[in-house]
Enzyme design. Structure first.
Site, PDB file in Angstrom:
ATOM      1  N   GLN A 131       0.931  -1.374  -0.011  1.00 54.91           N
ATOM      2  CA  GLN A 131      -0.112   0.033  -0.022  1.00 54.91           C
ATOM      3  C   GLN A 131       0.916   1.214   0.070  1.00 54.91           C
ATOM      4  OE1 GLN A 131      -3.174   1.252  -0.244  1.00 54.91           O
ATOM      5  NE2 GLN A 131      -4.030   0.028   1.427  1.00 54.91           N
ATOM      6  N   SER A 134       1.910   6.522   2.262  1.00 55.45           N
ATOM      7  CA  SER A 134       2.423   7.670   3.065  1.00 55.45           C
ATOM      8  C   SER A 134       3.700   8.224   2.227  1.00 55.45           C
ATOM      9  CB  SER A 134       3.087   7.168   4.492  1.00 55.45           C
ATOM     10  OG  SER A 134       2.061   6.729   5.167  1.00 55.45           O
ATOM     11  N   GLU A 252      -8.163  -1.341   7.402  1.00 50.86           N
ATOM     12  CA  GLU A 252      -7.063  -1.345   8.182  1.00 50.86           C
ATOM     13  C   GLU A 252      -7.230  -1.323   9.745  1.00 50.86           C
ATOM     14  OE1 GLU A 252      -4.104   1.852   7.907  1.00 50.86           O
ATOM     15  OE2 GLU A 252      -2.572   0.547   8.298  1.00 50.86           O
ATOM     16  N   GLU A 381      -2.625  10.458  18.404  1.00 53.87           N
ATOM     17  CA  GLU A 381      -3.191  11.494  18.526  1.00 53.87           C
ATOM     18  C   GLU A 381      -4.535  11.803  17.571  1.00 53.87           C
ATOM     19  OE1 GLU A 381       0.083  10.905  18.189  1.00 53.87           O
ATOM     20  OE2 GLU A 381       0.741  11.551  20.350  1.00 53.87           O
TER      21      GLU A 381
HETATM   22  C1  LIG Z   1       4.627  -0.336  11.179  1.00 56.26           C
HETATM   23  C2  LIG Z   1       4.207   0.863  10.319  1.00 56.26           C
HETATM   24  C3  LIG Z   1       3.760   0.228   9.010  1.00 56.26           C
HETATM   25  C4  LIG Z   1       3.377   1.071   8.075  1.00 56.26           C
HETATM   26  N1  LIG Z   1       3.128   0.730   6.851  1.00 56.26           N
HETATM   27  C5  LIG Z   1       2.619   1.556   5.940  1.00 56.26           C
HETATM   28  C6  LIG Z   1       2.452   1.255   4.501  1.00 56.26           C
HETATM   29  O1  LIG Z   1       2.435   0.181   4.150  1.00 56.26           O
HETATM   30  N2  LIG Z   1       2.076   2.032   3.466  1.00 56.26           N
HETATM   31  C7  LIG Z   1       1.883   3.509   3.757  1.00 56.26           C
HETATM   32  O2  LIG Z   1       1.591   4.258   3.005  1.00 56.26           O
HETATM   33  N3  LIG Z   1       2.544   3.986   5.102  1.00 56.26           N
HETATM   34  C8  LIG Z   1       2.576   3.109   6.143  1.00 56.26           C
HETATM   35  N4  LIG Z   1       3.049   3.386   7.354  1.00 56.26           N
HETATM   36  C9  LIG Z   1       3.172   4.936   7.593  1.00 56.26           C
HETATM   37  C10 LIG Z   1       1.967   5.418   8.569  1.00 56.26           C
HETATM   38  O3  LIG Z   1       0.691   5.491   7.884  1.00 56.26           O
HETATM   39  C11 LIG Z   1       2.310   6.967   8.804  1.00 56.26           C
HETATM   40  O4  LIG Z   1       3.558   6.744   9.668  1.00 56.26           O
HETATM   41  C12 LIG Z   1       1.389   7.612  10.126  1.00 56.26           C
HETATM   42  O5  LIG Z   1      -0.028   7.620   9.332  1.00 56.26           O
HETATM   43  C13 LIG Z   1       1.706   8.877  10.447  1.00 56.26           C
HETATM   44  O6  LIG Z   1       2.414   9.672   9.503  1.00 56.26           O
HETATM   45  P1  LIG Z   1       3.889  10.087   9.669  1.00 56.26           P
HETATM   46  O7  LIG Z   1       4.706   9.253  10.232  1.00 56.26           O
HETATM   47  O8  LIG Z   1       3.928  10.968   8.460  1.00 56.26           O
HETATM   48  O9  LIG Z   1       3.555  11.152  11.042  1.00 56.26           O
HETATM   49  P2  LIG Z   1       3.120  12.964  10.887  1.00 56.26           P
HETATM   50  O10 LIG Z   1       1.688  12.759  10.282  1.00 56.26           O
HETATM   51  O11 LIG Z   1       4.145  13.614  10.509  1.00 56.26           O
HETATM   52  O12 LIG Z   1       2.900  12.903  12.431  1.00 56.26           O
HETATM   53  C14 LIG Z   1       3.943  13.405  13.226  1.00 56.26           C
HETATM   54  C15 LIG Z   1       3.316  13.531  14.615  1.00 56.26           C
HETATM   55  O13 LIG Z   1       2.454  14.905  14.750  1.00 56.26           O
HETATM   56  C16 LIG Z   1       1.395  14.097  15.188  1.00 56.26           C
HETATM   57  N5  LIG Z   1       0.083  14.936  14.610  1.00 56.26           N
HETATM   58  C17 LIG Z   1       0.015  15.066  13.181  1.00 56.26           C
HETATM   59  N6  LIG Z   1      -0.907  15.738  12.695  1.00 56.26           N
HETATM   60  C18 LIG Z   1      -1.683  15.804  14.070  1.00 56.26           C
HETATM   61  C19 LIG Z   1      -3.107  16.599  14.338  1.00 56.26           C
HETATM   62  N7  LIG Z   1      -3.822  17.089  13.376  1.00 56.26           N
HETATM   63  N8  LIG Z   1      -3.124  16.689  15.705  1.00 56.26           N
HETATM   64  C20 LIG Z   1      -2.583  16.342  16.633  1.00 56.26           C
HETATM   65  N9  LIG Z   1      -1.249  15.490  16.246  1.00 56.26           N
HETATM   66  C21 LIG Z   1      -1.003  15.454  14.791  1.00 56.26           C
HETATM   67  C22 LIG Z   1       1.243  12.772  14.962  1.00 56.26           C
HETATM   68  O14 LIG Z   1       0.324  11.877  15.819  1.00 56.26           O
HETATM   69  C23 LIG Z   1       2.648  12.201  15.317  1.00 56.26           C
HETATM   70  O15 LIG Z   1       2.903  12.141  16.644  1.00 56.26           O
HETATM   71  C24 LIG Z   1       3.253   2.729   8.389  1.00 56.26           C
HETATM   72  C25 LIG Z   1       3.884   3.073   9.645  1.00 56.26           C
HETATM   73  C26 LIG Z   1       4.295   2.241  10.500  1.00 56.26           C
HETATM   74  C27 LIG Z   1       4.676   2.658  11.904  1.00 56.26           C
END
Ligand SMILES: Cc1cc2nc3c(=O)[nH]c(=O)nc-3n(C[C@H](O)[C@H](O)[C@H](O)COP(=O)(O)OP(=O)(O)OC[C@H]3O[C@@H](n4cnc5c(N)ncnc54)[C@H](O)[C@@H]3O)c2cc1C
Length: 412
Positions: A131, A134, A252, A381
């Site tokens: 998928q 991100s 999911e 969050e």
């Molecule tokens: C084990 C694992 C498997 C994954 N597998 C996939 C995959 O197969 N395909 C894929 O596409 N993605 C995948 N991901 C990615 C995952 O979907 C993202 O890591 C997740 O959506 C968070 O996005 P980010 O890492 O960019 O963090 P960010 O969105 O940058 O967030 C950073 C911090 O800010 C906080 N934050 C952000 N916005 C807000 C808000 N509006 N209010 C309060 N707090 C906020 C968040 O809670 C977090 O603490 C995976 C992640 C993990 C950990």
């Protein structure tokens, strides 16, 4: 809800048990983890073989419609199968994204021809799908996706894909991926997105595994450099990418809520019985007993929430907000279990499973992995924001980007 199996459920459980006993080795301990001594590629191969065997026997996709190769079973049957499978030493979880998220959104949004070509191979583990959502600047807010797909101008009926994805689970082993890309930057952020699927071996696709602290590389960076995608591989209408993505994300959250290993608190209780604090037993310490009690209560509460969700499904209703709450509590509980197990060992708790032995494998996996569960499928969050807005009716977060073309957004 009646917590006992109905007559039919008991018969199904018996059939699962008999099939599993004939086809898989039983765990030597409840917390035994599959794959000790195998590298990642070997575990993946074993997972494909196990998925194929399950699919042949009708356990590969219990709730899928029969017309698509599934069993046409109930969510309760899925839970029963997983409970029984939990007693056997087999690879689990490898097809969660492929069969739990991507293929269900193909069911809903792809053409008949695409479903006919791909669903059966995916169900039998011959193909694995990843998928690709991100990106470095788009995780919690997928509306900020910048990977772009532009219509070919050289006469070919298709699109050219450029950009980068990140955290793509198992992309290094996947044959296909479902990608969310921007096809119109002049529309508001969620409206200019379109979904496509692509062969991961297409020229211009580069997969770079991300090495984690555990030594594993469960996810990857994926780069697209002028990747050609035929229009026949578009999933849903142009501009409907967010709708396609929501189908996958709904699935999911359903699957992440139900990841508690069976009787985890019993494992913690056993560890506590065995551990000592100097001359005293850990069990004599009120603070430790309190942590064990919290673990038990959370695990039991999760089971009850799951039952409530299943009851709703069984009565043809959508499960309520309990599944969002369940995801937060489940991930946190798994992390608490690992912390408790390590604290009980004192200084010895920092040793790895390779030094302490097989019994430490589950603790090690959860210590490294549970934090990721608090991020994947919506961070704590974000889930709390959703619960605040949709369940408690609190005022929504201010959204200054509503209706604004993506190209005019500050971070674009
Ligand atoms: C084990 C694992 C498997 C994954 N597998 C996939 C995959 O197969 N395909 C894929 O596409 N993605 C995948 N991901 C990615 C995952 O979907 C993202 O890591 C997740 O959506 C968070 O996005 P980010 O890492 O960019 O963090 P960010 O969105 O940058 O967030 C950073 C911090 O800010 C906080 N934050 C952000 N916005 C807000 C808000 N509006 N209010 C309060 N707090 C906020 C968040 O809670 C977090 O603490 C995976 C992640 C993990 C950990």
């Amino acid at each position: 809800m009646d917590f006992h199996d109905t007559h039919e459920e008991a018969a199904f459980r018996e059939a699962c048990r008999a099939w599993l006993a004939a086809n898989a080795p039983r765990k030597s301990r409840p917390d035994e983890v599959f794959g000790r001594g195998l590298d990642a590629a070997q575990r993946m191969e074993a997972a494909r073989a196990w998925q194929a065997r399950k699919a042949e026997a009708g356990y590969g996709a219990i709730t899928w419609p029969q017309a698509l190769g599934g069993r046409g079973g109930t969510p309760m049957q899925e839970v029963i199968y997983r409970q029984e499978e939990g007693h056997f030493n087999v690879p689990v979880g490898y097809f969660n994204v492929s069969l739990g998220m991507v293929i269900p959104s193909l069911f809903v949004h792809a053409s008949e021809a695409v479903r006919a070509e791909h669903v059966e191979a995916a169900l039998h583990g011959r193909t694995l799908w990843c998928q690709l959502l991100s990106e470095p600047g788009a995780g919690s807010d997928l509306g900020m996706v910048r990977t772009r797909a532009e219509r070919c101008t050289d006469g070919r009926e298709g699109w050219l894909l450029n950009g980068q994805k990140v955290w793509t689970t198992l992309a290094q082993f996947a044959q296909f991926g479902m990608v969310l890309a921007r096809t119109d930057a002049d529309l508001p952020k969620f409206e200019g997105l379109t979904s496509f699927y692509l062969d991961m071996k297409t020229p211009g696709v580069e997969v770079r595994p991300i090495r984690q602290a555990s030594g594993e590389a469960e996810f990857n960076e994926v780069f697209f450099n002028d990747v050609f995608i035929p229009d026949s591989q578009r999933v849903g209408a142009v501009g409907a990418g967010w709708k396609v993505t929501l189908t996958a994300l709904m699935n999911e959250r359903l699957s992440i809520g139900g990841v508690m290993p069976p009787a985890l608190w019993r494992t913690a209780a056993r560890q506590m019985q065995q551990a000592g604090f100097g001359a005293a037993r850990a069990l004599a310490d009120g603070r430790m007993r309190e942590r064990l009690a919290d673990l038990y209560l959370n695990a039991h509460g999760l089971w009850l929430l799951q039952c409530r969700g299943l009851t709703a499904l069984g009565k043809g209703r959508e499960p309520g907000p309990e599944l969002s709450v369940a995801k937060i509590v489940a991930a946190r509980t798994l992390q608490d279990f690992a912390y408790l197990a390590i604290d009980l060992q004192g200084a010895q708790g920092v040793l790895a499973a390779s030094e302490r032995g097989d019994e430490w494998e589950l603790v090690e996996r959860l210590w490294f992995g549970a934090a990721g569960m608090r991020i994947a499928g919506g961070t704590d969050e974000i889930v709390k924001n959703n619960v605040g807005e949709r369940v408690l009716g609190l005022p929504p977060e201010p959204r200054t980007d509503k209706g604004v073309p993506f190209s005019q957004l500050a971070r674009a």
